[in-house]
Design an enzyme around this catalytic site. Structure first.
Site, PDB file in Angstrom:
ATOM      1  N   LYS A 118       0.834  -1.207   0.000  1.00 27.10           N
ATOM      2  CA  LYS A 118       0.000   0.000   0.000  1.00 27.10           C
ATOM      3  C   LYS A 118       0.865   1.253   0.000  1.00 27.10           C
ATOM      4  O   LYS A 118       0.665   2.173  -0.794  1.00 27.10           O
ATOM      5  CB  LYS A 118      -0.924   0.018   1.219  1.00 27.10           C
ATOM      6  N   ASP A 136      -6.330   1.100   1.123  1.00 22.71           N
ATOM      7  CA  ASP A 136      -6.292   1.334   2.566  1.00 22.71           C
ATOM      8  C   ASP A 136      -7.616   0.834   3.162  1.00 22.71           C
ATOM      9  O   ASP A 136      -8.405   0.187   2.481  1.00 22.71           O
ATOM     10  CB  ASP A 136      -6.049   2.825   2.870  1.00 22.71           C
TER      11      ASP A 136
END
Ligand code: SF4
Length: 209
Positions: A118, A136
Site C-alpha cells: 500500500k 487502505d
C-alpha cells in the site's frame, strides 16, 4: 448488479477533486508520511511531520538518528515505537542501497523496512505518476460493500480485483475518490446511506435488511 463504470462515474461527480491529504514536498517526505499513516489519520501525521522533516530532512540524517530521537517526534501516533525503528532503518537502507534517493519501482520500494504494497503504491502514484491503486481501510471497506471484492479478500487481493475492473488511466484518481467516499459517507460505523448513490446494490444494506 455492480457496474464499475457507474461507480466510477458517480464518485467522479461526488469527489472530482479528491487528492492525497498527507503533506509532503518530495518523494522522501512522501515515503515517510505514508509509512507513518498506518493505524492513524492523515491529520495526525500532518501535525507531526513539519518538525520531523525539519529535524531529518533526508535519508542520511534519519540514518544517523537514534530510535529514541525519532520517536520523540512521532509519539502521538499509534505504533510509534515500531514506526521510529522502521524510519531509522529506512534512512539507512535508502542511504546505503539507493544513494539517498527513493526508488520508483514497487519491487525496490517493498524491499525497504516498513514499506508494504500500500505504501509503495501511494509513493508510486503520488511521486512518480505510476498507475497504482493503493488499498487502505476505506478502499477495502467500500470495495467489499459494493461487491467489487469478496469479504474475505486481503488488501492485496482487493487491489488486484480493482485493477481488473477499472481502466488503468483512472486508478490514481479513483483511489482518492474511494477514500473520500469512505471518509465522507460510507463510514465503517453508521454510514450515511441516505446520501449514497449505491443503495440498490450494497452488500451492507442487504445484510441489514
Ligand atoms: S449504501 Fe451505505 S453502506 Fe452501502 S455503499 Fe452506500 S453508504 Fe456505504
Amino acid at each position: 448488479m455492480t457496474d464499475p463504470s457507474y461507480i466510477a462515474s458517480e464518485l467522479g461527480w461526488l469527489y472530482p477533486d479528491a487528492h492525497c491529504t498527507l503533506d509532503f514536498a518530495n518523494p522522501f517526505q512522501c515515503l515517510v508520511a505514508v509509512s507513518l499513516s498506518a493505524q492513524t489519520t492523515d491529520k495526525k501525521v500532518n501535525e507531526v511531520t513539519p518538525a520531523l522533516f525539519a529535524a531529518f530532512p533526508d535519508p542520511e540524517s534519519l540514518s544517523q538518528a537514534s530510535v529514541e530521537e525519532v520517536g520523540g517526534y512521532i509519539r502521538s501516533l499509534g505504533l510509534w515505537k515500531n514506526k521510529a525503528k522502521n524510519l531509522v532503518a529506512l534512512g539507512k537502507e535508502l542511504s546505503e542501497r539507493f544513494d539517498g534517493q527513493v526508488p520508483a519501482t514497487e519491487k525496490e520500494l517493498t524491499s525497504l523496512p516498513g514499506v508494504g504494497i500500500k505504501t509503495a503504491s501511494v509513493v508510486l502514484a503520488e511521486c512518480f505518476q505510476v498507475p497504482a491503486f493503493p488499498v487502505d481501510t476505506h478502499v477495502g471497506r467500500v470495495s467489499k460493500r459494493l461487491y467489487l471484492a469478496s469479504l474475505s479478500d486481503t488488501p492485496e487481493q482487493v487491489m488486484v480485483k480493482l485493477k481488473k475492473k477499472f481502466p488503468i488511466e483512472s486508478w490514481i484518481a479513483l483511489h482518492h475518490r474511494f477514500i473520500a467516499f469512505g471518509r465522507d459517507i460510507c463510514h465503517a460505523q453508521n454510514p450515511g446511506c441516505n446520501r449514497c448513490p449505491f443503495t440498490s446494490f450494497c452488500r451492507y444494506l442487504k445484510s441489514a435488511r
